[in-house]
Design an enzyme around this catalytic site. Structure first.
Site, PDB file in Angstrom:
ATOM      1  N   CYS A   1       9.996   2.424  14.311  1.00  0.00           N
ATOM      2  CA  CYS A   1       8.664   2.744  13.761  1.00  0.00           C
ATOM      3  C   CYS A   1       7.556   2.321  14.714  1.00  0.00           C
ATOM      4  O   CYS A   1       6.477   2.905  14.718  1.00  0.00           O
ATOM      5  CB  CYS A   1       8.419   2.000  12.453  1.00  0.00           C
ATOM      6  SG  CYS A   1       9.555   2.407  11.151  1.00  0.00           S
TER       7      CYS A   1
ATOM      8  N   HIS B   1      10.454   8.045   5.381  1.00  0.00           N
ATOM      9  CA  HIS B   1      10.454   8.883   6.590  1.00  0.00           C
ATOM     10  C   HIS B   1      11.908   9.159   6.956  1.00  0.00           C
ATOM     11  O   HIS B   1      12.785   8.306   6.726  1.00  0.00           O
ATOM     12  CB  HIS B   1       9.821   8.159   7.793  1.00  0.00           C
ATOM     13  CG  HIS B   1       8.356   7.911   7.667  1.00  0.00           C
ATOM     14  ND1 HIS B   1       7.778   6.688   7.919  1.00  0.00           N
ATOM     15  CD2 HIS B   1       7.344   8.737   7.324  1.00  0.00           C
ATOM     16  CE1 HIS B   1       6.471   6.766   7.737  1.00  0.00           C
ATOM     17  NE2 HIS B   1       6.173   8.004   7.366  1.00  0.00           N
TER      18      HIS B   1
ATOM     19  N   LEU C   1      10.095   0.572   0.095  1.00  0.00           N
ATOM     20  CA  LEU C   1      10.519  -0.536  -0.763  1.00  0.00           C
ATOM     21  C   LEU C   1      10.102  -1.893  -0.209  1.00  0.00           C
ATOM     22  O   LEU C   1       9.731  -2.794  -0.961  1.00  0.00           O
ATOM     23  CB  LEU C   1      12.039  -0.485  -0.978  1.00  0.00           C
ATOM     24  CG  LEU C   1      12.581   0.841  -1.547  1.00  0.00           C
ATOM     25  CD1 LEU C   1      14.081   0.738  -1.786  1.00  0.00           C
ATOM     26  CD2 LEU C   1      11.867   1.254  -2.824  1.00  0.00           C
TER      27      LEU C   1
ATOM     28  N   GLU D   1       3.548  13.227   8.974  1.00  0.00           N
ATOM     29  CA  GLU D   1       3.763  11.811   9.305  1.00  0.00           C
ATOM     30  C   GLU D   1       4.243  11.632  10.742  1.00  0.00           C
ATOM     31  O   GLU D   1       4.800  10.593  11.115  1.00  0.00           O
ATOM     32  CB  GLU D   1       4.734  11.180   8.306  1.00  0.00           C
ATOM     33  CG  GLU D   1       4.225  11.188   6.863  1.00  0.00           C
ATOM     34  CD  GLU D   1       3.370   9.976   6.470  1.00  0.00           C
ATOM     35  OE1 GLU D   1       3.659   8.871   6.924  1.00  0.00           O
ATOM     36  OE2 GLU D   1       2.403  10.168   5.687  1.00  0.00           O
TER      37      GLU D   1
ATOM     38  N   LEU E   1       0.795  -1.232   0.000  1.00  0.00           N
ATOM     39  CA  LEU E   1       0.000   0.000   0.000  1.00  0.00           C
ATOM     40  C   LEU E   1       0.828   1.282   0.000  1.00  0.00           C
ATOM     41  O   LEU E   1       0.264   2.370  -0.115  1.00  0.00           O
ATOM     42  CB  LEU E   1      -0.914   0.016   1.239  1.00  0.00           C
ATOM     43  CG  LEU E   1      -1.900  -1.150   1.365  1.00  0.00           C
ATOM     44  CD1 LEU E   1      -2.654  -1.072   2.689  1.00  0.00           C
ATOM     45  CD2 LEU E   1      -2.890  -1.129   0.204  1.00  0.00           C
TER      46      LEU E   1
ATOM     47  N   ARG F   1       6.496  12.771   2.060  1.00  0.00           N
ATOM     48  CA  ARG F   1       5.290  12.663   2.887  1.00  0.00           C
ATOM     49  C   ARG F   1       5.095  13.780   3.898  1.00  0.00           C
ATOM     50  O   ARG F   1       4.077  13.808   4.599  1.00  0.00           O
ATOM     51  CB  ARG F   1       5.303  11.334   3.645  1.00  0.00           C
ATOM     52  CG  ARG F   1       5.260  10.094   2.773  1.00  0.00           C
ATOM     53  CD  ARG F   1       4.834   8.938   3.642  1.00  0.00           C
ATOM     54  NE  ARG F   1       5.118   7.644   3.073  1.00  0.00           N
ATOM     55  CZ  ARG F   1       4.848   6.506   3.707  1.00  0.00           C
ATOM     56  NH1 ARG F   1       4.306   6.533   4.909  1.00  0.00           N
ATOM     57  NH2 ARG F   1       5.128   5.353   3.156  1.00  0.00           N
TER      58      ARG F   1
ATOM     59  N   HIS G   1      -4.574   4.321   3.228  1.00  0.00           N
ATOM     60  CA  HIS G   1      -4.791   3.431   4.382  1.00  0.00           C
ATOM     61  C   HIS G   1      -4.372   4.090   5.688  1.00  0.00           C
ATOM     62  O   HIS G   1      -4.947   3.841   6.733  1.00  0.00           O
ATOM     63  CB  HIS G   1      -4.071   2.086   4.194  1.00  0.00           C
ATOM     64  CG  HIS G   1      -2.576   2.148   4.162  1.00  0.00           C
ATOM     65  ND1 HIS G   1      -1.869   2.804   3.183  1.00  0.00           N
ATOM     66  CD2 HIS G   1      -1.629   1.622   4.992  1.00  0.00           C
ATOM     67  CE1 HIS G   1      -0.570   2.663   3.402  1.00  0.00           C
ATOM     68  NE2 HIS G   1      -0.392   1.964   4.504  1.00  0.00           N
TER      69      HIS G   1
ATOM     70  N   PRO H   1       3.713   3.266  -1.767  1.00  0.00           N
ATOM     71  CA  PRO H   1       4.750   3.504  -2.769  1.00  0.00           C
ATOM     72  C   PRO H   1       5.910   4.308  -2.164  1.00  0.00           C
ATOM     73  O   PRO H   1       5.685   5.231  -1.375  1.00  0.00           O
ATOM     74  CB  PRO H   1       4.048   4.331  -3.852  1.00  0.00           C
ATOM     75  CG  PRO H   1       2.607   4.388  -3.490  1.00  0.00           C
ATOM     76  CD  PRO H   1       2.420   3.851  -2.114  1.00  0.00           C
TER      77      PRO H   1
ATOM     78  N   SER I   1       7.480  -2.595   1.574  1.00  0.00           N
ATOM     79  CA  SER I   1       6.034  -2.761   1.343  1.00  0.00           C
ATOM     80  C   SER I   1       5.773  -3.225  -0.090  1.00  0.00           C
ATOM     81  O   SER I   1       4.957  -4.129  -0.322  1.00  0.00           O
ATOM     82  CB  SER I   1       5.311  -1.447   1.652  1.00  0.00           C
ATOM     83  OG  SER I   1       4.110  -1.318   0.936  1.00  0.00           O
TER      84      SER I   1
ATOM     85  N   ASN J   1       7.131  -4.890   6.118  1.00  0.00           N
ATOM     86  CA  ASN J   1       6.301  -3.777   5.640  1.00  0.00           C
ATOM     87  C   ASN J   1       7.043  -2.449   5.815  1.00  0.00           C
ATOM     88  O   ASN J   1       6.446  -1.373   5.745  1.00  0.00           O
ATOM     89  CB  ASN J   1       4.985  -3.711   6.422  1.00  0.00           C
ATOM     90  CG  ASN J   1       3.812  -4.218   5.600  1.00  0.00           C
ATOM     91  OD1 ASN J   1       3.844  -4.176   4.366  1.00  0.00           O
ATOM     92  ND2 ASN J   1       2.766  -4.671   6.278  1.00  0.00           N
TER      93      ASN J   1
END
Ligand code: SUG
Length: 445
Positions: free
Chosen positions: A367, A246, A27, A175, A22, A212, A138, A24, A29, A361
């Protein structure tokens, strides 16, 4: 100076943990999209990491997963009938939206909010702004429930200010703490707040992957928290193009130390100069920069050396870097980490944790946690039912073993039984975490 500790609040991984491709620009994910996941292993790995930190003497809190699949979101898109009918129709006619509605992404608590400790806030309260996460559909579904969770954990408005997210528009894309590093002489002392952004609100963006965080969002956060000593470095375009979605993928900091990759910032010298200027009279920042020659960006991203937790363990002088096992498995990253520990620098120890389910992910140890600096009085004002003790760790582990599947293929996300299983798990969880009825939308309808 009031003494303070750095607590961690980790996102408890939800029962729909999956690899849906979900994000882009993330990498891992994209690479693992469509693979089967193991939600039970994922949540247990997360719980064990939390326990490890609690055992080291750092206050550890649990943030509950969100209700997924997000049926209320699908209803806003016009799907109707029973909850099972909504899910079925969404998967048939709008599978991308259905996949977004199923993501367990609130697990990555570093994106839950930006936090300003009371030592830096003009009104002496701890400030939180949940991130609007508008760049990915999402993740844009998270901020309201995140606010509810933060309100539950930090209930006293005299000590804590939990704001609404910034407006959900691309101009103010935010973010959260993944793009914020705070440096200081001591957790309770005044700090320098480094708020990293990737693009400007009105800048035409031609990068292959999204940036982001906007500069304007970072500035708005510092303004509304009335946060002292903010600096606003730009994330390097090369880093974003290489898969740094991020800043915390290539940079981590704690106390006086900023540990980062050569390609983290667009202008490294200017970044260092502005941090030094903001810290003047308070402390001397220590910069540990890793060159591309020692660690190519691609290795930094796949091994997540910088997505580690840099912590001061009570009673120890030097910092400990808590890395994912992927760092140990990458010879270049491992060599950098080992050199750090044997040098005489501020980082004295490296530890490894297994969070492989999340890593696939793009979510490393850093994270999964939201750092919150708290004074003793603030710590005492948190919700004790959400604090991880040995007892809560074993109860949550048993709860996960009873409710979570150990194999989830993408097609299983459409299974109406998964919806029922998730809801009964969350219903029981509200009791375990003392959240009371009505915490989740399904409990209110
Ligand atoms: O936003 N992955 C998350 C990972 C977040 C990591 N957080 C920090 N670096 N602080 C993201 O890209 C992937 C979901 C999927 O593809 O199924 C995802 O959302």
């Amino acid at each position: 100076m009031t003494s303070a500790v750095e607590a961690n609040a980790d996102g408890l991984i939800g029962p729909t943990h999956s690899y849906a491709g979900l994000s882009p620009g993330n990498l891992a994910s994209s690479l693992n999209a469509g693979e089967a996941s193991n939600p039970r292993a994922a949540v247990l790995q997360g719980l064990d990491k939390m326990k490890r930190l609690a055992d080291l003497g750092l206050p550890q809190f649990v943030l509950p997963p969100h209700e997924r699949p997000d049926i209320p979101f699908l209803r806003t898109l016009g799907f109707s009938g029973s909850d099972a009918a909504v899910l079925e129709a969404a998967w048939k006619t709008a599978p991308s939206f259905a996949a977004a509605a199923c993501s367990a992404s609130p697990m990555w608590a570093a994106n839950a909010a930006t936090v300003t400790p009371s030592a830096d806030a003009a009104d002496g309260r701890v400030h939180f702004t949940p991130a609007n996460l508008v760049t990915n559909l999402h993740r844009s579904l998270e901020h309201q429930q995140t606010k509810r969770a933060l309100d539950a954990l930090f209930p006293d408005p005299a000590r804590f200010a939990v704001h609404d997210a910034l407006p959900s528009v691309g101009h103010l894309a935010d973010e959260g703490a993944a793009n914020h590093v705070r440096l200081c002489a001591d957790h309770g002392a005044p700090g320098v707040n480094i708020l990293v952004w990737g693009r400007e609100a009105y800048e035409p963006w031609s990068g292959a992957y999204p940036a982001r965080q906007t500069r304007e969002a970072s500035e708005a956060l510092a303004r509304r928290h009335v946060a002292a000593r903010p600096v606003f470095p730009r994330q390097s375009k090369a880093a974003i193009a290489g898969g740094t979605f991020h800043n915390d993928v290539v940079c981590v900091g704690a106390l006086e130390t900023l540990f980062f990759h050569e390609l983290a910032f667009e202008d490294t010298e200017a970044t260092k100069a502005s941090v030094r200027a903001a810290a003047l009279g308070l402390f001397e920042p220590v910069f540990i920069e890793v060159s591309s020659a020692d660690l190519p960006l691609a290795d930094a991203i796949s091994s997540y050396l910088f997505n580690s937790m840099l912590v001061r363990i009570p009673g120890e002088d030097r910092l400990t870097l808590i890395c994912p096992t992927e760092t140990r498995d990458n010879p270049r990253s491992h060599a950098v980490a080992e050199r750090l520990a044997t040098s005489n620098g501020p980082i004295g120890k490296i530890e490894y944790v297994d969070v492989r389910q999340s890593m696939r992910n793009g979510g490393g140890p850093a994270c999964l946690r939201l750092r919150v600096v708290l004074t003793e009085a603030e710590l005492a004002a948190t919700n004790p039912a959400m604090r991880l003790t040995d007892d809560l760790h074993s109860r949550l582990s048993a709860w996960a073993a009873a409710h979570y599947r150990d194999h989830l293929a993408p097609a299983d996300l459409a299974d109406p039984f998964l919806l029922d299983e998730s809801r009964s798990a969350l219903d029981e969880l509200t009791g375990l975490l003392g959240l009371g009825g009505g915490f989740y939308p399904f409990q209110r309808s």
